[in-house]
Design a protein around this motif. Structure first.
Motif, PDB file in Angstrom:
ATOM      1  N   LEU A   4       0.826  -1.206   0.000  1.00 17.70           N
ATOM      2  CA  LEU A   4       0.000   0.000   0.000  1.00 17.70           C
ATOM      3  C   LEU A   4       0.862   1.258   0.000  1.00 17.70           C
ATOM      4  O   LEU A   4       0.615   2.200  -0.762  1.00 17.70           O
ATOM      5  CB  LEU A   4      -0.917  -0.021   1.225  1.00 17.70           C
ATOM      6  N   ARG A   5       1.898   1.290   0.848  1.00 19.95           N
ATOM      7  CA  ARG A   5       2.761   2.482   0.936  1.00 19.95           C
ATOM      8  C   ARG A   5       3.449   2.770  -0.384  1.00 19.95           C
ATOM      9  O   ARG A   5       3.594   3.924  -0.784  1.00 19.95           O
ATOM     10  CB  ARG A   5       3.835   2.274   2.006  1.00 19.95           C
ATOM     11  N   ALA A   6       3.893   1.717  -1.065  1.00 19.19           N
ATOM     12  CA  ALA A   6       4.569   1.913  -2.340  1.00 19.19           C
ATOM     13  C   ALA A   6       3.642   2.572  -3.364  1.00 19.19           C
ATOM     14  O   ALA A   6       4.060   3.437  -4.137  1.00 19.19           O
ATOM     15  CB  ALA A   6       5.089   0.586  -2.875  1.00 19.19           C
ATOM     16  N   ALA A   7       2.375   2.162  -3.359  1.00 16.42           N
ATOM     17  CA  ALA A   7       1.415   2.738  -4.301  1.00 16.42           C
ATOM     18  C   ALA A   7       1.080   4.189  -3.954  1.00 16.42           C
ATOM     19  O   ALA A   7       0.722   4.977  -4.828  1.00 16.42           O
ATOM     20  CB  ALA A   7       0.145   1.899  -4.329  1.00 16.42           C
ATOM     21  N   MET A   8       1.196   4.534  -2.671  1.00 16.50           N
ATOM     22  CA  MET A   8       0.859   5.885  -2.224  1.00 16.50           C
ATOM     23  C   MET A   8       2.050   6.826  -2.257  1.00 16.50           C
ATOM     24  O   MET A   8       1.892   8.049  -2.111  1.00 16.50           O
ATOM     25  CB  MET A   8       0.309   5.836  -0.791  1.00 16.50           C
ATOM     26  N   ALA A   9       3.262   6.301  -2.438  1.00 17.17           N
ATOM     27  CA  ALA A   9       4.476   7.074  -2.183  1.00 17.17           C
ATOM     28  C   ALA A   9       4.548   8.384  -2.963  1.00 17.17           C
ATOM     29  O   ALA A   9       4.813   9.444  -2.387  1.00 17.17           O
ATOM     30  CB  ALA A   9       5.702   6.213  -2.483  1.00 17.17           C
ATOM     31  N   SER A  10       4.332   8.332  -4.250  1.00 16.11           N
ATOM     32  CA  SER A  10       4.547   9.533  -5.070  1.00 16.11           C
ATOM     33  C   SER A  10       3.602  10.672  -4.717  1.00 16.11           C
ATOM     34  O   SER A  10       3.964  11.846  -4.834  1.00 16.11           O
ATOM     35  CB  SER A  10       4.384   9.175  -6.551  1.00 16.11           C
ATOM     36  N   ASP A  11       2.387  10.343  -4.275  1.00 13.81           N
ATOM     37  CA  ASP A  11       1.391  11.369  -3.980  1.00 13.81           C
ATOM     38  C   ASP A  11       1.227  11.643  -2.492  1.00 13.81           C
ATOM     39  O   ASP A  11       0.487  12.561  -2.115  1.00 13.81           O
ATOM     40  CB  ASP A  11       0.030  10.962  -4.559  1.00 13.81           C
ATOM     41  N   ASN A  12       1.892  10.875  -1.636  1.00 17.21           N
ATOM     42  CA  ASN A  12       1.645  10.966  -0.195  1.00 17.21           C
ATOM     43  C   ASN A  12       2.854  11.486   0.577  1.00 17.21           C
ATOM     44  O   ASN A  12       2.870  11.443   1.804  1.00 17.21           O
ATOM     45  CB  ASN A  12       1.259   9.590   0.356  1.00 17.21           C
ATOM     46  N   LEU A  13       3.875  11.976  -0.131  1.00 16.89           N
ATOM     47  CA  LEU A  13       5.059  12.487   0.533  1.00 16.89           C
ATOM     48  C   LEU A  13       5.254  13.969   0.201  1.00 16.89           C
ATOM     49  O   LEU A  13       5.131  14.354  -0.952  1.00 16.89           O
ATOM     50  CB  LEU A  13       6.303  11.707   0.094  1.00 16.89           C
ATOM     51  N   PRO A  14       5.586  14.792   1.207  1.00 18.69           N
ATOM     52  CA  PRO A  14       5.713  14.416   2.616  1.00 18.69           C
ATOM     53  C   PRO A  14       4.356  14.326   3.301  1.00 18.69           C
ATOM     54  O   PRO A  14       3.344  14.750   2.741  1.00 18.69           O
ATOM     55  CB  PRO A  14       6.540  15.555   3.197  1.00 18.69           C
ATOM     56  N   ILE A  15       4.363  13.780   4.527  1.00 14.38           N
ATOM     57  CA  ILE A  15       3.145  13.652   5.320  1.00 14.38           C
ATOM     58  C   ILE A  15       3.103  14.801   6.322  1.00 14.38           C
ATOM     59  O   ILE A  15       4.024  14.948   7.128  1.00 14.38           O
ATOM     60  CB  ILE A  15       3.127  12.304   6.063  1.00 14.38           C
ATOM     61  N   PRO A  16       2.065  15.634   6.296  1.00 12.10           N
ATOM     62  CA  PRO A  16       2.003  16.762   7.234  1.00 12.10           C
ATOM     63  C   PRO A  16       1.953  16.276   8.687  1.00 12.10           C
ATOM     64  O   PRO A  16       1.346  15.257   8.991  1.00 12.10           O
ATOM     65  CB  PRO A  16       0.697  17.475   6.853  1.00 12.10           C
TER      66      PRO A  16
END
Length: 361
Positions: free
Chosen positions: A230-242
């Motif tokens: 799941l994290r790998a699929a979210m990585a490009s759009d979910n970094l950084p995390i506020p």
């Protein structure tokens, strides 16, 4: 050793090449569709062929004939080689079933076994169950990849619940590598028994926690592997995390990690201006960086690809940057003063098994 990997650009091929790169010194020769005609020349001086290429989509005839044809090409290349390379075949537990895929895989195994017998080489048949893992293609490689994409979009797909055996692609890759280095002729790596409904429920629960930056409960290896997928699929759009900064007359407080039910280890480092730390990757470990003082650039690159993701961060506005598994990463002090970074990993450091492999971003 010189190892030729067919299907090198596919899901299992990428995971196997990444693991070979991280954990072994062997020379790996990738063969994809574009270079298939070069196979005889590439096999000529190979020590091992990992035949991971396969056909699992198309008409019944295309699936059956496609798997057989690929095996025939590998067999011909082996017979044309004077090096007698060992052959390791990524087979399926469905081989031999009364389907085009089952018949095709069964036929391919027989062709490769005969080629090994004719040339005095060794043949290892690795029967794999359902695979999943980082960077699978939705609606193609795995229902898990399809579920991950749906969960991220906020959808709940319709399912036909049933029991299923799941094996992470890195575990499959290790079984294939072990077969290449060993003498076993038949390998049946065991996955984890679960249900389709439980997988979907776990991914939904993990996404609910992680979209706010919290680390969900990781009670067993399957939950960790699903979370890394799941994290790998979210990585490009979910970094950084506020992160939430709470301030009053005394100063400020920022919670850098909120982990639900997980063990873990926190530590911090100081870094001088212009210095880079990291330049490595992890195969299983979940790791978080939070800069609390100074300025830095965090750089990430999915292994065996060229695109680099840069995240510029500062201690004035702390954010969390999580390192996806199978991504090389580094942090560079881009400021004029000392950089202070807090790190968190979901497992205690084990010097005998650090899960840290050198890889420049």
């Amino acid at each position: 050793m010189r190892i030729v990997v067919t299907g090198a650009d596919g899901f299992l091929g990428w995971h196997t090449r990444a693991r070979l790169r991280a954990r072994t010194p062997h020379a790996v020769v990738p063969v994809g569709r574009a270079g298939w005609s070069d196979l005889p020349g590439l096999v000529r001086d190979a020590d091992v062929i990992l035949h991971l290429a396969g056909v699992n989509r198309g008409t019944d005839r295309e699936v059956l004939d496609g798997n057989v044809r690929l095996a025939e090409d590998v067999a011909a290349a082996v017979r044309g080689s004077q090096h007698r390379p060992a052959i390791v075949f990524a087979n399926s537990v469905r081989a031999g079933e009364s389907t085009s895929y089952g018949a095709g895989k069964h036929g391919a195994a027989a062709i490769l076994a005969q080629a090994a017998s004719d040339t005095g080489s060794r043949f290892a048949d690795v029967a794999l169950p359902n695979l999943f893992g980082e960077h699978g293609k939705p609606a193609y490689n795995s229902f898990v990849a399809t579920f991950v994409a749906s969960v991220i979009r906020g959808e709940t797909p319709d399912i036909a619940d049933r029991e299923i055996e799941l094996l992470h692609a890195q575990d499959a890759a290790q079984s294939i590598i072990n077969a290449a280095m060993g003498t076993t002729e038949t390998v049946r790596p065991r996955g984890t028994l679960t249900t389709v409904g439980d997988v979907l429920g776990t991914l939904h629960a993990q996404h609910t926690r992680y979209r706010t930056g919290d680390i969900p409960p990781l009670g067993n290896p399957l939950e960790t592997d699903l979370f890394n997928t799941l994290r790998a699929a979210m990585a490009s759009d979910n970094l950084p995390i506020p992160l939430v900064r709470r301030a009053d007359a005394r100063g400020a407080l920022v919670e850098t990690v909120r982990a639900h039910g997980s063990e873990g280890q926190s530590f911090f480092s100081t870094t001088r201006p212009g210095v880079t730390r990291g330049q490595h990757l992890h195969l299983r470990k979940i790791e978080r960086f939070v800069v609390v003082s100074g300025k830095a650039r965090i750089s990430l690159r999915r292994v065996l690809t060229d695109k680099v993701l840069h995240v510029d961060v500062t201690g004035e506005e702390p954010v969390a940057v999580d390192m996806p598994t199978l991504w090389a990463h580094s942090i560079t002090n881009t400021g004029d003063g000392e950089l202070t970074t807090i790190f968190w990993a979901n497992e205690l450091f084990d010097p005998d098994d650090p899960d840290t492999y050198p890889e420049d971003v």
